[in-house]
Scaffold this motif. Structure first.
Motif, PDB file in Angstrom:
ATOM      1  N   TYR A 181      13.918   4.722  27.347  1.00  0.00           N
ATOM      2  CA  TYR A 181      15.000   5.585  27.815  1.00  0.00           C
ATOM      3  C   TYR A 181      14.688   7.046  27.501  1.00  0.00           C
ATOM      4  O   TYR A 181      13.832   7.363  26.659  1.00  0.00           O
ATOM      5  N   LYS A 182      15.394   7.904  28.172  1.00  0.00           N
ATOM      6  CA  LYS A 182      15.325   9.338  27.879  1.00  0.00           C
ATOM      7  C   LYS A 182      16.741   9.829  27.630  1.00  0.00           C
ATOM      8  O   LYS A 182      17.715   9.196  28.061  1.00  0.00           O
ATOM      9  N   VAL A 183      16.859  10.952  26.937  1.00  0.00           N
ATOM     10  CA  VAL A 183      18.158  11.455  26.511  1.00  0.00           C
ATOM     11  C   VAL A 183      18.385  12.855  27.061  1.00  0.00           C
ATOM     12  O   VAL A 183      17.477  13.690  27.059  1.00  0.00           O
ATOM     13  N   THR A 184      19.598  13.094  27.528  1.00  0.00           N
ATOM     14  CA  THR A 184      20.030  14.453  27.854  1.00  0.00           C
ATOM     15  C   THR A 184      21.320  14.723  27.089  1.00  0.00           C
ATOM     16  O   THR A 184      22.120  13.812  26.852  1.00  0.00           O
ATOM     17  N   TYR A 185      21.489  15.980  26.687  1.00  0.00           N
ATOM     18  CA  TYR A 185      22.646  16.363  25.878  1.00  0.00           C
ATOM     19  C   TYR A 185      23.523  17.342  26.643  1.00  0.00           C
ATOM     20  O   TYR A 185      23.035  18.111  27.488  1.00  0.00           O
ATOM     21  N   GLY A 186      24.794  17.301  26.343  1.00  0.00           N
ATOM     22  CA  GLY A 186      25.712  18.298  26.872  1.00  0.00           C
ATOM     23  C   GLY A 186      25.500  19.624  26.148  1.00  0.00           C
ATOM     24  O   GLY A 186      24.562  19.779  25.358  1.00  0.00           O
ATOM     25  N   ASP A 187      26.400  20.567  26.402  1.00  0.00           N
ATOM     26  CA  ASP A 187      26.276  21.887  25.775  1.00  0.00           C
ATOM     27  C   ASP A 187      26.316  21.759  24.247  1.00  0.00           C
ATOM     28  O   ASP A 187      25.505  22.355  23.532  1.00  0.00           O
ATOM     29  N   ASN A 188      27.270  20.962  23.751  1.00  0.00           N
ATOM     30  CA  ASN A 188      27.338  20.593  22.333  1.00  0.00           C
ATOM     31  C   ASN A 188      27.243  21.775  21.365  1.00  0.00           C
ATOM     32  O   ASN A 188      26.532  21.701  20.341  1.00  0.00           O
ATOM     33  N   LYS A 189      27.939  22.854  21.685  1.00  0.00           N
ATOM     34  CA  LYS A 189      27.935  24.035  20.796  1.00  0.00           C
ATOM     35  C   LYS A 189      29.292  24.273  20.146  1.00  0.00           C
ATOM     36  O   LYS A 189      29.355  24.725  18.993  1.00  0.00           O
ATOM     37  N   GLU A 190      30.341  23.958  20.886  1.00  0.00           N
ATOM     38  CA  GLU A 190      31.689  24.244  20.402  1.00  0.00           C
ATOM     39  C   GLU A 190      32.242  23.047  19.628  1.00  0.00           C
ATOM     40  O   GLU A 190      31.815  21.901  19.811  1.00  0.00           O
ATOM     41  N   ILE A 191      33.238  23.320  18.782  1.00  0.00           N
ATOM     42  CA  ILE A 191      33.917  22.246  18.058  1.00  0.00           C
ATOM     43  C   ILE A 191      34.626  21.340  19.062  1.00  0.00           C
ATOM     44  O   ILE A 191      35.267  21.806  19.999  1.00  0.00           O
ATOM     45  N   GLY A 192      34.515  20.061  18.882  1.00  0.00           N
ATOM     46  CA  GLY A 192      35.112  19.084  19.799  1.00  0.00           C
ATOM     47  C   GLY A 192      34.148  17.925  19.993  1.00  0.00           C
ATOM     48  O   GLY A 192      33.296  17.654  19.146  1.00  0.00           O
ATOM     49  N   LEU A 193      34.290  17.252  21.113  1.00  0.00           N
ATOM     50  CA  LEU A 193      33.424  16.111  21.386  1.00  0.00           C
ATOM     51  C   LEU A 193      32.122  16.579  22.037  1.00  0.00           C
ATOM     52  O   LEU A 193      32.134  17.323  23.020  1.00  0.00           O
ATOM     53  N   GLY A 194      31.007  16.097  21.490  1.00  0.00           N
ATOM     54  CA  GLY A 194      29.725  16.331  22.126  1.00  0.00           C
ATOM     55  C   GLY A 194      29.380  15.165  23.038  1.00  0.00           C
ATOM     56  O   GLY A 194      30.001  14.100  22.972  1.00  0.00           O
ATOM     57  N   THR A 195      28.415  15.362  23.908  1.00  0.00           N
ATOM     58  CA  THR A 195      28.035  14.293  24.831  1.00  0.00           C
ATOM     59  C   THR A 195      26.530  14.044  24.756  1.00  0.00           C
ATOM     60  O   THR A 195      25.725  14.957  24.570  1.00  0.00           O
ATOM     61  N   VAL A 196      26.207  12.760  24.891  1.00  0.00           N
ATOM     62  CA  VAL A 196      24.816  12.307  24.955  1.00  0.00           C
ATOM     63  C   VAL A 196      24.721  11.331  26.126  1.00  0.00           C
ATOM     64  O   VAL A 196      25.562  10.433  26.252  1.00  0.00           O
ATOM     65  N   THR A 197      23.733  11.491  26.963  1.00  0.00           N
ATOM     66  CA  THR A 197      23.547  10.593  28.105  1.00  0.00           C
ATOM     67  C   THR A 197      22.153   9.984  28.032  1.00  0.00           C
ATOM     68  O   THR A 197      21.166  10.695  27.814  1.00  0.00           O
ATOM     69  N   ILE A 198      22.085   8.658  28.184  1.00  0.00           N
ATOM     70  CA  ILE A 198      20.773   8.001  28.228  1.00  0.00           C
ATOM     71  C   ILE A 198      20.524   7.490  29.640  1.00  0.00           C
ATOM     72  O   ILE A 198      21.434   7.044  30.334  1.00  0.00           O
ATOM     73  N   GLN A 199      19.254   7.568  30.047  1.00  0.00           N
ATOM     74  CA  GLN A 199      18.801   7.076  31.347  1.00  0.00           C
ATOM     75  C   GLN A 199      17.475   6.353  31.149  1.00  0.00           C
ATOM     76  O   GLN A 199      16.787   6.572  30.143  1.00  0.00           O
ATOM     77  N   PRO A 200      17.097   5.503  32.094  1.00  0.00           N
ATOM     78  CA  PRO A 200      15.792   4.840  31.957  1.00  0.00           C
ATOM     79  C   PRO A 200      14.676   5.880  31.890  1.00  0.00           C
ATOM     80  O   PRO A 200      14.707   6.900  32.585  1.00  0.00           O
ATOM     81  N   ALA A 201      13.707   5.617  31.046  1.00  0.00           N
ATOM     82  CA  ALA A 201      12.550   6.500  30.964  1.00  0.00           C
ATOM     83  C   ALA A 201      11.799   6.455  32.292  1.00  0.00           C
ATOM     84  O   ALA A 201      11.806   5.450  33.014  1.00  0.00           O
ATOM     85  N   ASP A 202      11.158   7.540  32.628  1.00  0.00           N
ATOM     86  CA  ASP A 202      10.401   7.605  33.878  1.00  0.00           C
ATOM     87  C   ASP A 202       9.362   6.500  33.909  1.00  0.00           C
ATOM     88  O   ASP A 202       8.592   6.300  32.951  1.00  0.00           O
ATOM     89  N   GLY A 203       9.348   5.742  34.999  1.00  0.00           N
ATOM     90  CA  GLY A 203       8.375   4.675  35.163  1.00  0.00           C
ATOM     91  C   GLY A 203       8.770   3.360  34.519  1.00  0.00           C
ATOM     92  O   GLY A 203       8.041   2.370  34.637  1.00  0.00           O
ATOM     93  N   ASN A 204       9.907   3.321  33.840  1.00  0.00           N
ATOM     94  CA  ASN A 204      10.335   2.071  33.184  1.00  0.00           C
ATOM     95  C   ASN A 204      11.106   1.209  34.177  1.00  0.00           C
ATOM     96  O   ASN A 204      12.103   1.627  34.737  1.00  0.00           O
TER      97      ASN A 204
END
Length: 208
Positions: A181-204
């Motif tokens: 898998y690969k991971v992308t993150y939201g802005d995640n700078k301000e106080i509150g909920l952060g976000t993390v998104t996982i997707q299949p790794a390229d070629g998987n």
């Protein structure tokens, strides 16, 4: 002929008996209708008069061994299990068939084909000689929405984008970042909920 036994549909009642009502005028009784029969002992179908009717009409029939075909064999889910050999459950929908299962070829990755061998125990109710003895299956990719992301600890705001590590599990198997898998993150700078998104790794091909 007032009673005709029809394979797969039980029976048809014609003639004078057709005007009578089951449960009010007669009842149906079966005897010896479980196991394969022989010339000495047949299965019996009886129409027995009740209430205003008396007597009975008896028909005899044979029960022959069941032949199990591929349509009687159901395989369970064969979803990718993180690199572990996939062995789907095997169910035979014909009652009375005792059998054991072995995996001659256990598939692992999505798209791989596995081979199941079925061995029947001696049983006069099953035509073991002509019954299906093998079944194939293909492993399917695992949807990442069905994996588990372990809880991420609270992070302290720094003004910069926060990118905490994540742990992803497929059952008891830990997925490998960059391979599975690969991971992308939201802005995640301000106080509150952060976000993390996982997707299949390229070629998987094992995850979708």
């Amino acid at each position: 002929e007032d009673i005709e036994l029809v394979k797969g549909t039980d029976y048809n009642i014609t003639g004078e008996l057709a005007g009578l009502k089951e449960g009010t005028d007669y009842m149906i009784v079966y005897e010896n209708n479980v196991n394969v029969t022989d010339d000495k002992e047949k299965a019996e179908f009886k129409v027995v008069g009740i209430n205003n009717y008396a007597g009975e009409v008896v028909k005899y029939f044979d029960i022959t061994p069941a032949t199990i075909t591929s349509s009687n064999i159901t395989l369970g889910d064969a979803v990718y299990q993180g690199g572990v050999a996939v062995r789907p459950a095997v169910t035979i929908t014909v009652p009375g068939g005792n059998y054991t299962v072995s995996y001659l070829k256990a598939a692992t990755n999505a798209g791989d084909e596995g081979l199941v061998q079925i061995t029947y125990a001696d049983n006069k109710n099953i035509n073991t000689k002509d019954s299906a003895k093998e079944a194939t299956y293909k492993v399917t990719a695992k949807d990442l929405k069905d994996v588990t992301i372990l809880e991420i600890a609270d992070q302290e705001a720094t003004g910069e984008q926060l990118t905490p590590e994540v742990t992803v599990m497929n059952g008891t198997v830990k997925l490998v970042k960059g391979k599975d898998y690969k991971v992308t993150y939201g802005d995640n700078k301000e106080i509150g909920l952060g976000t993390v998104t996982i997707q299949p790794a390229d070629g998987n091909k094992n995850y979708t």
